[in-house]
Write a protein that holds these residues in place. Structure first.
Motif, PDB file in Angstrom:
ATOM      1  N   GLN A  54     -22.243 -71.721 -31.963  1.00  0.00           N
ATOM      2  CA  GLN A  54     -22.260 -70.357 -31.426  1.00  0.00           C
ATOM      3  C   GLN A  54     -23.397 -70.164 -30.434  1.00  0.00           C
ATOM      4  N   GLN A  55     -23.158 -69.298 -29.464  1.00  0.00           N
ATOM      5  CA  GLN A  55     -24.165 -68.912 -28.468  1.00  0.00           C
ATOM      6  C   GLN A  55     -25.211 -68.031 -29.148  1.00  0.00           C
TER       7      GLN A  55
ATOM      8  N   ALA B  58     -28.385 -65.389 -28.865  1.00  0.00           N
ATOM      9  CA  ALA B  58     -29.040 -64.423 -27.980  1.00  0.00           C
ATOM     10  C   ALA B  58     -30.542 -64.381 -28.245  1.00  0.00           C
TER      11      ALA B  58
ATOM     12  N   THR C 148     -25.963 -63.738 -32.527  1.00  0.00           N
ATOM     13  CA  THR C 148     -24.977 -64.503 -31.768  1.00  0.00           C
ATOM     14  C   THR C 148     -23.986 -63.537 -31.121  1.00  0.00           C
ATOM     15  N   THR C 149     -23.067 -64.078 -30.367  1.00  0.00           N
ATOM     16  CA  THR C 149     -22.033 -63.251 -29.747  1.00  0.00           C
ATOM     17  C   THR C 149     -21.093 -62.671 -30.803  1.00  0.00           C
TER      18      THR C 149
END
Length: 133
Positions: free
Chosen positions: A39-40, A42, A124-125
């Motif tokens: 996962q991306q 942030a 995360t997104t």
């Protein structure tokens, strides 16, 4: 433990100041990366238990000095809110020889990830999640 960023050069200087016995200095800096467990990311938030965490890091440093032929050890770990690319952790080790310094530095990082009482929450997104060591 500290919320403020650290200066790698100053930490390096503290390891080598008045230290002509050691020919090896190995350092590691961990940073917040943008991708974890598929996962991306942030940003992240690191929590700790004051007193317990400092004691655990001190014990790890002492154990490394018993297990490896090293002299100086420096461990700095940040807590609180961290953004992408922020520095999280510094580990520095000095020794007469590079093999011991590299081995001790790697061992310390492995032990920090598994034994130090930190709790990491990533944004995360898909939302926020707590991540195990």
């Amino acid at each position: 433990m500290q919320t403020a960023d650290f200066d790698v050069h100053l930490l390096y200087q503290s390891l080598v100041e008045a230290n002509s016995a050691d020919g090896a200095v190995v350092t590691f800096v961990g940073r917040v990366r943008e991708f974890n467990q598929g996962q991306q990311i942030a940003d992240m938030f690191l929590e700790h238990y004051p007193g317990m965490t400092e004691k655990a890091l001190h014990e790890l440093a002492q154990q490394a000095q018993k297990q490896f032929t090293i002299n100086r050890v420096s461990i700095v770990h940040r807590v609180g809110h961290l953004r992408l690319s922020d520095q999280i952790v510094f580990v520095g080790v000095t020794s007469a020889h590079r093999q011991d310094a590299f081995a001790a530095c790697m061992w310390l990082m492995d032990e920090l990830k598994s034994r130090a009482p930190f709790w990491k929450k990533e944004s995360t997104t898909q939302g926020t999640r707590w991540v195990s060591g």
